[in-house]
Design a protein around this motif. Structure first.
Motif, mmCIF file in Angstrom:
data_model
loop_
_atom_site.group_PDB
_atom_site.id
_atom_site.type_symbol
_atom_site.label_atom_id
_atom_site.label_comp_id
_atom_site.label_asym_id
_atom_site.label_seq_id
_atom_site.Cartn_x
_atom_site.Cartn_y
_atom_site.Cartn_z
ATOM 1 N N LEU A 158 -2.059 -1.710 6.163
ATOM 2 C CA LEU A 158 -1.696 -3.125 5.954
ATOM 3 C C LEU A 158 -2.267 -4.334 6.667
ATOM 4 O O LEU A 158 -2.533 -5.324 6.167
ATOM 5 C CB LEU A 158 -0.242 -3.170 5.563
ATOM 6 C CG LEU A 158 0.420 -2.285 4.398
ATOM 7 C CD1 LEU A 158 1.902 -2.521 4.362
ATOM 8 C CD2 LEU A 158 -0.083 -3.674 2.953
ATOM 9 N N SER A 170 1.709 1.006 5.319
ATOM 10 C CA SER A 170 2.265 0.850 6.303
ATOM 11 C C SER A 170 2.112 1.633 7.581
ATOM 12 O O SER A 170 1.882 1.511 8.690
ATOM 13 C CB SER A 170 3.905 0.614 6.248
ATOM 14 O OG SER A 170 4.305 1.733 5.799
ATOM 15 N N CYS A 193 6.538 -4.310 3.988
ATOM 16 C CA CYS A 193 5.680 -5.064 3.580
ATOM 17 C C CYS A 193 5.434 -6.557 4.053
ATOM 18 O O CYS A 193 6.503 -7.278 3.683
ATOM 19 C CB CYS A 193 5.382 -4.793 2.170
ATOM 20 S SG CYS A 193 4.045 -5.431 1.442
ATOM 21 N N THR A 247 4.672 -2.892 -4.360
ATOM 22 C CA THR A 247 4.937 -1.981 -3.553
ATOM 23 C C THR A 247 5.346 -0.566 -4.358
ATOM 24 O O THR A 247 6.067 -0.831 -5.450
ATOM 25 C CB THR A 247 6.307 -2.132 -2.496
ATOM 26 O OG1 THR A 247 7.193 -2.722 -3.398
ATOM 27 C CG2 THR A 247 5.659 -3.144 -1.583
ATOM 28 N N ALA A 291 0.616 -0.918 -2.491
ATOM 29 C CA ALA A 291 1.250 -0.586 -1.141
ATOM 30 C C ALA A 291 2.086 0.435 -1.128
ATOM 31 O O ALA A 291 2.942 0.503 -1.978
ATOM 32 C CB ALA A 291 1.532 -1.600 -0.382
#
Length: 263
Positions: free
Chosen positions: A184, A154, A206, A197, A124
């Motif tokens: 996400l 995000s 997250c 991440t 992410a």
């Protein structure tokens, strides 16, 4: 005369000056614990202080020794520039360990780890346009597609950054053209063995996943915001760093996943 129990003069333990640097650095209990914490991901000083239960000045002192020894690096947080993330340079550690082991006996040279299979990994970052899709592609490539690898952001961009696509094609022979950024929210409810991440901002937002999910953080700057350098050079440098971290992730995955998903 040589008697049983005596050490031949040719095998006398070397003096302390000959002890390898890695051994001298890692032998201290606090530094060993710091290496262990940083092996799992990048951390700030206050997090390491909490994890070790030691005063911040002591933790900072030992971090400085590890940094001076070339085992640990620091990078300013892209979320809050007042913070710094500490990162364990696993390439340096691997080289130091290999040298240390080989100096003791050639049979102790490290072997090549097995290729993992069966793990589910989510990468992410904020825009899911460069760092996380590069990590997704590189991990899938290095495991011959044996893993369920996904990336998301995000605040996903409309499309992948063209330089990220160019760099992975030219430097690694990988094609990202068919990938599209995703939010996400689109992976909410899915189960992952590892959530990694890649930027400091997304780490703060997250979402939580399954309790069994292993969370790890790689503090990697956004190559799209790099200043004072060529665009391609900045993306290539970040791609190499991500690939290095991916390579060091493989033994962890291989040790924990020999095939199949967890129930």
């Amino acid at each position: 005369m040589y008697r049983v129990g005596m050490v031949p003069s040719s095998q006398v333990v070397p003096s302390s000056e000959a002890v390898p640097v890695f051994v001298r650095l890692a032998a201290h209990p606090v530094r060993w614990r710091l290496l262990g914490e940083l092996a799992a991901g990048d951390h700030r000083v206050r997090e390491l202080t909490e994890r070790l239960g030691q005063p911040q000045n002591l933790v900072s002192y030992h971090l400085r020794l590890l940094r001076d020894g070339g085992l640990v690096t620091t990078r300013r947080s892209s979320f809050d520039a007042r913070d710094s993330y500490y990162h364990l340079d696993l390439d340096q550690c691997a080289g130091a360990l290999s040298t240390t082991a080989s100096s003791l006996h050639p049979a102790l040279r490290p072997s090549t780890p097995a290729v993992p299979s069966g793990a589910r990994v989510l990468f992410a970052c904020t825009g899911n346009s460069a760092r996380s899709p590069m990590a997704e592609a590189l991990l899938r490539h290095r495991t011959d597609g044996r893993l369920d690898v996904t990336s998301a952001g995000s605040h996903p961009k409309p499309e992948l950054h063209p330089t990220a696509i160019l760099v992975l094609r030219k430097e690694f022979g990988l094609d990202l053209a068919g990938m599209r950024p995703r939010h996400l929210d689109s992976v909410a409810g899915r189960r992952f063995d590892y959530v990694i991440t890649l930027c400091d901002k997304v780490r703060e937002v997250c979402p939580e996943f399954d309790d069994a999910t292993v969370r790890s953080h790689w503090s990697i700057p956004d190559p799209a915001t790099a200043s004072g350098s060529d665009d391609y050079e900045a993306f290539a440098r970040i791609a190499v760093e991500i690939d290095t971290r991916v390579r060091h992730l493989l033994p962890v995955l291989a040790a924990n996943h020999s095939g199949g998903h967890r129930d």
